[in-house]
Write an enzyme that holds these catalytic residues in place. Structure first.
Site, short mmCIF file in Angstrom:
data_model
loop_
_atom_site.label_atom_id
_atom_site.label_comp_id
_atom_site.label_asym_id
_atom_site.label_seq_id
_atom_site.Cartn_x
_atom_site.Cartn_y
_atom_site.Cartn_z
N ARG A 202 0.82 -1.20 0.00
CA ARG A 202 0.00 0.00 0.00
C ARG A 202 0.86 1.26 0.00
O ARG A 202 0.54 2.26 0.65
CB ARG A 202 -0.95 -0.04 1.18
CG ARG A 202 -1.80 -1.34 1.21
CD ARG A 202 -2.84 -1.32 2.30
NE ARG A 202 -3.74 -0.21 2.14
CZ ARG A 202 -4.02 0.68 3.10
NH1 ARG A 202 -3.49 0.55 4.30
NH2 ARG A 202 -4.84 1.68 2.87
N GLY A 203 2.01 1.19 -0.67
CA GLY A 203 2.88 2.36 -0.79
C GLY A 203 3.21 2.95 0.57
O GLY A 203 3.60 2.24 1.49
N GLU A 204 3.01 4.25 0.71
CA GLU A 204 3.39 4.91 1.97
C GLU A 204 2.53 4.48 3.15
O GLU A 204 2.81 4.84 4.30
CB GLU A 204 3.32 6.43 1.81
CG GLU A 204 1.93 6.94 1.55
CD GLU A 204 1.89 8.46 1.33
OE1 GLU A 204 2.41 9.19 2.16
OE2 GLU A 204 1.30 8.88 0.31
N GLY A 206 1.99 1.23 3.88
CA GLY A 206 2.50 -0.03 4.42
C GLY A 206 2.07 -1.26 3.64
O GLY A 206 1.78 -1.19 2.44
N ASP A 234 9.61 -4.10 -5.83
CA ASP A 234 10.59 -5.16 -6.10
C ASP A 234 11.65 -5.23 -5.00
O ASP A 234 12.10 -6.31 -4.64
CB ASP A 234 11.27 -4.92 -7.46
CG ASP A 234 10.25 -4.76 -8.56
OD1 ASP A 234 9.37 -5.62 -8.66
OD2 ASP A 234 10.32 -3.77 -9.30
P1 AMP Z 1 7.93 -1.32 -9.23
O1 AMP Z 1 8.05 0.17 -9.08
O2 AMP Z 1 8.42 -2.07 -8.03
O3 AMP Z 1 6.59 -1.77 -9.68
O4 AMP Z 1 8.94 -1.76 -10.41
C1 AMP Z 1 9.43 -0.86 -11.34
C2 AMP Z 1 10.22 -1.60 -12.41
O5 AMP Z 1 9.36 -2.44 -13.15
C3 AMP Z 1 10.82 -0.60 -13.39
O6 AMP Z 1 12.22 -0.51 -13.20
C4 AMP Z 1 10.45 -1.13 -14.78
O7 AMP Z 1 11.56 -1.33 -15.62
C5 AMP Z 1 9.75 -2.45 -14.52
N1 AMP Z 1 8.56 -2.60 -15.35
C6 AMP Z 1 7.73 -1.62 -15.79
N2 AMP Z 1 6.73 -2.12 -16.55
C7 AMP Z 1 6.93 -3.47 -16.59
C8 AMP Z 1 6.23 -4.56 -17.20
N3 AMP Z 1 5.12 -4.37 -17.94
N4 AMP Z 1 6.71 -5.82 -17.00
C9 AMP Z 1 7.81 -6.01 -16.25
N5 AMP Z 1 8.54 -5.03 -15.66
C10 AMP Z 1 8.09 -3.77 -15.81
#
Ligand code: AMP
Length: 302
Positions: A202-204, A206, A234
């Site tokens: 949920r972002g900021e 939690g 990630d």
């Molecule tokens: P997050 O902010 O944790 O959702 O992940 C961001 C990362 O996801 C970025 O560095 C992108 O390169 C990667 N990303 C963006 N769109 C996609 C997609 N459709 N499939 C896989 N990775 C992606």
């Protein structure tokens, strides 16, 4: 125990209210692997194009990440362009260029086929299924995704969800996937799709963990300076799985601790653009922030 990750290795262009990063290192597997590497050994499976800068490979190697599963194809690296407004919880995708990802078919090196901890980071769910078919008997499988795949490949994604131990998704995506506005109802719907446990980011605000009929809620670390939320999900997943793999303990208590380690990693990552904060991060800082989390959320028995 080591962790095997499959996901994107990307070149990103990101705009936030605090600045712009053009052609910077990104990708779901990149963030995940770097974050998990603070806790355990990491094997990365992914694809890059001919344009991928050598310095990024050197950085991943400097984190001791095993790159035998990272293949280089002719063509351009996956490129994502996104923007955040003042609500940093919501990324707006401006452009997604799949490039070498379009024809990518992940081959799990024989040395990784017995991986016990597998994370299917955000990537085409068809590729996530291909990976699942190649890893023999993983002890823990976690999976992340995003709105792009929920709208383009919902049925394949549901096949993946049915096979994972931890499905990790953000709250907007949980609503999009289930059509339920209420997160408790959405969680029930996702668990009914077959995921054993569910983590809603949920972002900021939690993280929520739904497991064995119980709910665990962890706040996000209250930060004054958030520059770039890209990769928060990630790095969260990397800390979560990295910690679980390092302890080998799958008790509910250990899973809750892993949630907090994940939250700690995400809180560091958003302090700078791309993976720049993780480049200088020390394990002692992770431990210190974990202790602050404990102090911040502790309260006495009645
Ligand atoms: P997050 O902010 O944790 O959702 O992940 C961001 C990362 O996801 C970025 O560095 C992108 O390169 C990667 N990303 C963006 N769109 C996609 C997609 N459709 N499939 C896989 N990775 C992606």
């Amino acid at each position: 125990m080591s962790v095997l990750v499959v996901g994107t290795v990307a070149i990103d262009s990101v705009e936030t209210p605090f600045g712009v990063g053009e052609n910077i290192l990104g990708g779901s597997a990149t963030y995940f692997a770097t974050s998990a590497s603070f806790f355990t050994d990491v094997n990365l499976v992914g694809v890059i194009g001919e344009d991928f800068p050598a310095e990024h490979i050197e950085f991943l190697k400097s984190r001791n990440i095993d790159l035998r599963g990272l293949v280089q194809e002719s063509g351009k690296t996956f490129h994502w362009k996104g923007k955040y407004g003042f609500d940093l919880n919501e990324a707006q995708t401006l452009d997604t260029q799949l490039n070498v990802l379009q024809t990518f078919s992940p081959k799990i090196p024989a040395e990784y086929a017995n991986a016990e901890y597998l994370i299917l980071a955000n990537i085409d769910p068809s590729l996530q299924l291909e990976v699942l078919a190649q890893v023999k008997k993983p002890r823990v499988v976690a999976c992340d995704t995003m709105n792009f795949w929920i709208s383009s490949k919902p049925e394949v994604l549901k096949e993946v969800i049915a096979k994972v131990d931890f499905f990790i998704i953000n709250e907007g995506e949980a609503r999009q996937l289930t059509g339920e506005v209420n997160l408790i109802k959405a969680s029930r719907a996702i668990l009914n799709m077959g995921a054993k446990n569910l983590i809603i980011k949920r972002g900021e605000y939690g993280v929520l963990l739904f497991t064995n009929g119980s709910i665990f809620a962890a706040p996000a670390y209250p930060l004054e300076s958030v520059f770039d939320p890209t990769g928060a999900g990630d790095t969260f997943a990397g800390g979560f799985m990295g910690y679980l793999a390092s302890t080998g303990n799958l008790s509910e208590e250990s899973i809750r601790q892993a949630i907090v380690y994940g939250s700690v990693m995400a809180s560091f990552n958003v302090e700078d653009f791309s993976l720049d904060r993780l480049r200088t991060l020390k394990y002692s800082e992770i431990e210190e922030r974990y202790r602050e989390f404990k102090r911040m959320t502790h309260f006495e028995q009645i």
